[in-house]
Design a protein around this motif. Structure first.
Motif, PDB file in Angstrom:
ATOM      1  N   VAL A  50     -19.318  -8.727  13.833  1.00 17.17           N
ATOM      2  CA  VAL A  50     -18.647  -9.658  12.924  1.00 17.17           C
ATOM      3  C   VAL A  50     -18.064 -10.845  13.682  1.00 17.17           C
ATOM      4  CG1 VAL A  50     -16.736  -9.923  11.291  1.00 17.17           C
ATOM      5  CG2 VAL A  50     -18.198  -7.901  11.188  1.00 17.17           C
ATOM      6  N   ILE A  51     -17.362 -10.585  14.762  1.00 13.92           N
ATOM      7  CA  ILE A  51     -16.739 -11.677  15.518  1.00 13.92           C
ATOM      8  C   ILE A  51     -17.800 -12.575  16.140  1.00 13.92           C
ATOM      9  CG2 ILE A  51     -15.281 -12.237  17.504  1.00 13.92           C
ATOM     10  CD1 ILE A  51     -13.696  -9.676  16.813  1.00 13.92           C
ATOM     11  N   ALA A  52     -18.821 -11.984  16.709  1.00 15.87           N
ATOM     12  CA  ALA A  52     -19.900 -12.784  17.307  1.00 15.87           C
ATOM     13  C   ALA A  52     -20.578 -13.644  16.252  1.00 15.87           C
ATOM     14  CB  ALA A  52     -20.915 -11.875  17.995  1.00 15.87           C
ATOM     15  N   ALA A  53     -20.769 -13.098  15.060  1.00 17.43           N
ATOM     16  CA  ALA A  53     -21.397 -13.863  13.979  1.00 17.43           C
ATOM     17  C   ALA A  53     -20.518 -15.042  13.577  1.00 17.43           C
ATOM     18  CB  ALA A  53     -21.656 -12.951  12.788  1.00 17.43           C
ATOM     19  N   ALA A  54     -19.221 -14.830  13.513  1.00 15.59           N
ATOM     20  CA  ALA A  54     -18.303 -15.918  13.166  1.00 15.59           C
ATOM     21  C   ALA A  54     -18.324 -17.005  14.236  1.00 15.59           C
ATOM     22  CB  ALA A  54     -16.896 -15.369  12.987  1.00 15.59           C
ATOM     23  N   GLU A  55     -18.353 -16.601  15.490  1.00 14.87           N
ATOM     24  CA  GLU A  55     -18.384 -17.583  16.578  1.00 14.87           C
ATOM     25  C   GLU A  55     -19.667 -18.410  16.559  1.00 14.87           C
ATOM     26  OE1 GLU A  55     -17.711 -15.026  19.918  1.00 14.87           O
ATOM     27  OE2 GLU A  55     -15.530 -15.230  19.759  1.00 14.87           O
ATOM     28  N   ARG A  56     -20.780 -17.784  16.221  1.00 15.38           N
ATOM     29  CA  ARG A  56     -22.056 -18.530  16.156  1.00 15.38           C
ATOM     30  C   ARG A  56     -22.062 -19.532  15.006  1.00 15.38           C
ATOM     31  NH1 ARG A  56     -24.088 -13.405  17.229  1.00 15.38           N
ATOM     32  NH2 ARG A  56     -24.645 -13.089  15.046  1.00 15.38           N
ATOM     33  N   ALA A  57     -21.241 -19.312  13.999  1.00 17.98           N
ATOM     34  CA  ALA A  57     -21.234 -20.179  12.824  1.00 17.98           C
ATOM     35  C   ALA A  57     -20.476 -21.481  13.046  1.00 17.98           C
ATOM     36  CB  ALA A  57     -20.629 -19.435  11.631  1.00 17.98           C
TER      37      ALA A  57
ATOM     38  N   LEU B  92     -21.558 -24.379   7.974  1.00 17.26           N
ATOM     39  CA  LEU B  92     -21.495 -23.626   6.717  1.00 17.26           C
ATOM     40  C   LEU B  92     -22.782 -22.833   6.495  1.00 17.26           C
ATOM     41  CD1 LEU B  92     -19.966 -22.925   4.152  1.00 17.26           C
ATOM     42  CD2 LEU B  92     -20.914 -24.989   3.115  1.00 17.26           C
ATOM     43  N   ARG B  93     -23.918 -23.440   6.806  1.00 22.55           N
ATOM     44  CA  ARG B  93     -25.193 -22.731   6.670  1.00 22.55           C
ATOM     45  C   ARG B  93     -25.230 -21.525   7.615  1.00 22.55           C
ATOM     46  NH1 ARG B  93     -29.443 -21.639   9.089  1.00 22.55           N
ATOM     47  NH2 ARG B  93     -29.136 -23.012  10.862  1.00 22.55           N
ATOM     48  N   ARG B  94     -24.811 -21.738   8.848  1.00 18.08           N
ATOM     49  CA  ARG B  94     -24.790 -20.635   9.820  1.00 18.08           C
ATOM     50  C   ARG B  94     -23.818 -19.539   9.395  1.00 18.08           C
ATOM     51  NH1 ARG B  94     -24.886 -23.036  15.943  1.00 18.08           N
ATOM     52  NH2 ARG B  94     -26.763 -24.290  15.731  1.00 18.08           N
ATOM     53  N   GLU B  95     -22.673 -19.948   8.880  1.00 26.40           N
ATOM     54  CA  GLU B  95     -21.694 -18.958   8.415  1.00 26.40           C
ATOM     55  C   GLU B  95     -22.290 -18.114   7.295  1.00 26.40           C
ATOM     56  OE1 GLU B  95     -17.203 -18.710   6.530  1.00 26.40           O
ATOM     57  OE2 GLU B  95     -18.234 -20.627   6.569  1.00 26.40           O
ATOM     58  N   ASN B  96     -22.943 -18.769   6.354  1.00 23.54           N
ATOM     59  CA  ASN B  96     -23.578 -18.043   5.250  1.00 23.54           C
ATOM     60  C   ASN B  96     -24.641 -17.078   5.771  1.00 23.54           C
ATOM     61  OD1 ASN B  96     -24.030 -17.671   2.306  1.00 23.54           O
ATOM     62  ND2 ASN B  96     -26.065 -18.413   2.878  1.00 23.54           N
TER      63      ASN B  96
ATOM     64  N   GLY C   1     -26.134 -11.591   6.780  1.00 22.71           N
ATOM     65  CA  GLY C   1     -26.777 -10.690   7.724  1.00 22.71           C
ATOM     66  C   GLY C   1     -25.973  -9.430   7.991  1.00 22.71           C
ATOM     67  N   GLN C   2     -24.682  -9.469   7.704  1.00 25.29           N
ATOM     68  CA  GLN C   2     -23.835  -8.296   7.918  1.00 25.29           C
ATOM     69  C   GLN C   2     -24.078  -7.207   6.874  1.00 25.29           C
ATOM     70  OE1 GLN C   2     -21.863  -7.828  10.674  1.00 25.29           O
ATOM     71  NE2 GLN C   2     -22.954  -9.674  11.238  1.00 25.29           N
ATOM     72  N   PHE C   3     -24.588  -7.566   5.714  1.00 30.21           N
ATOM     73  CA  PHE C   3     -24.755  -6.602   4.625  1.00 30.21           C
ATOM     74  C   PHE C   3     -25.813  -5.550   4.904  1.00 30.21           C
ATOM     75  CE2 PHE C   3     -22.628 -10.056   2.399  1.00 30.21           C
ATOM     76  CZ  PHE C   3     -21.612  -9.349   1.785  1.00 30.21           C
ATOM     77  N   VAL C   4     -26.694  -5.787   5.847  1.00 28.97           N
ATOM     78  CA  VAL C   4     -27.715  -4.787   6.162  1.00 28.97           C
ATOM     79  C   VAL C   4     -27.227  -3.778   7.202  1.00 28.97           C
ATOM     80  CG1 VAL C   4     -29.607  -6.348   5.585  1.00 28.97           C
ATOM     81  CG2 VAL C   4     -28.804  -6.222   7.946  1.00 28.97           C
TER      82      VAL C   4
ATOM     83  N   VAL D  63     -19.756 -24.920  14.191  1.00 26.46           N
ATOM     84  CA  VAL D  63     -20.433 -26.112  14.724  1.00 26.46           C
ATOM     85  C   VAL D  63     -19.556 -27.305  14.344  1.00 26.46           C
ATOM     86  CG1 VAL D  63     -22.519 -27.532  14.683  1.00 26.46           C
ATOM     87  CG2 VAL D  63     -22.692 -25.061  14.367  1.00 26.46           C
ATOM     88  N   LEU D  64     -18.673 -27.700  15.241  1.00 26.09           N
ATOM     89  CA  LEU D  64     -17.714 -28.751  14.923  1.00 26.09           C
ATOM     90  C   LEU D  64     -18.369 -30.104  14.665  1.00 26.09           C
ATOM     91  CD1 LEU D  64     -14.870 -27.848  17.436  1.00 26.09           C
ATOM     92  CD2 LEU D  64     -15.027 -27.313  14.996  1.00 26.09           C
ATOM     93  N   GLU D  65     -19.495 -30.350  15.310  1.00 26.55           N
ATOM     94  CA  GLU D  65     -20.152 -31.651  15.157  1.00 26.55           C
ATOM     95  C   GLU D  65     -20.837 -31.797  13.805  1.00 26.55           C
ATOM     96  OE1 GLU D  65     -21.223 -29.444  17.692  1.00 26.55           O
ATOM     97  OE2 GLU D  65     -19.640 -30.142  19.012  1.00 26.55           O
ATOM     98  N   ASP D  66     -21.171 -30.705  13.155  1.00 25.62           N
ATOM     99  CA  ASP D  66     -21.922 -30.748  11.897  1.00 25.62           C
ATOM    100  C   ASP D  66     -21.428 -29.617  10.993  1.00 25.62           C
ATOM    101  OD1 ASP D  66     -23.737 -30.776   9.829  1.00 25.62           O
ATOM    102  OD2 ASP D  66     -25.508 -30.769  11.120  1.00 25.62           O
ATOM    103  N   LEU D  67     -20.431 -29.925  10.169  1.00 27.68           N
ATOM    104  CA  LEU D  67     -19.824 -28.889   9.341  1.00 27.68           C
ATOM    105  C   LEU D  67     -20.808 -28.291   8.334  1.00 27.68           C
ATOM    106  CD1 LEU D  67     -16.267 -30.377   8.767  1.00 27.68           C
ATOM    107  CD2 LEU D  67     -17.002 -28.675  10.435  1.00 27.68           C
ATOM    108  N   ALA D  68     -21.757 -29.078   7.837  1.00 30.60           N
ATOM    109  CA  ALA D  68     -22.756 -28.535   6.916  1.00 30.60           C
ATOM    110  C   ALA D  68     -23.616 -27.486   7.619  1.00 30.60           C
ATOM    111  CB  ALA D  68     -23.634 -29.651   6.349  1.00 30.60           C
TER     112      ALA D  68
END
Length: 79
Positions: free
Chosen positions: A16-23, A33-37, A42-45, A25-30
């Motif tokens: 979970v923490i690693a997934a949040a960190e990968r999401a 958001l896509r990475r966060e989604n 991906g956590q649901f599986v 992207v300060l230079e491109d918030l859109a």
């Protein structure tokens, strides 16, 4: 308050923490958001997440009362 937050973060399932960190992207918030989604869905599986969701729903996570204290409800399930 800080100690509780630290305990909650430490209790998160693996990945979970690693997934949040990968999401982030300060230079491109859109893009962030896509990475966060993608990371969130991906956590649901993961078996631990599936069990947490099943137990949370069985204990009323989808109700108004459950949503108001979702963190507390899920900590009880995970504990």
């Amino acid at each position: 308050m800080v100690e509780r937050l630290a305990r909650n973060i430490a209790a998160l399932p693996d990945g979970v923490i690693a997934a949040a960190e990968r999401a982030i992207v300060l230079e491109d918030l859109a893009e962030g958001l896509r990475r966060e989604n993608d990371a969130w869905t991906g956590q649901f599986v993961r078996p631990a997440a599936m069990e947490l969701i099943r137990e949370g729903l069985a204990r009323g996570a989808q109700t108004s009362a459950g949503e108001r204290d979702l963190g507390g409800l899920l900590r009880k399930v995970a504990g």
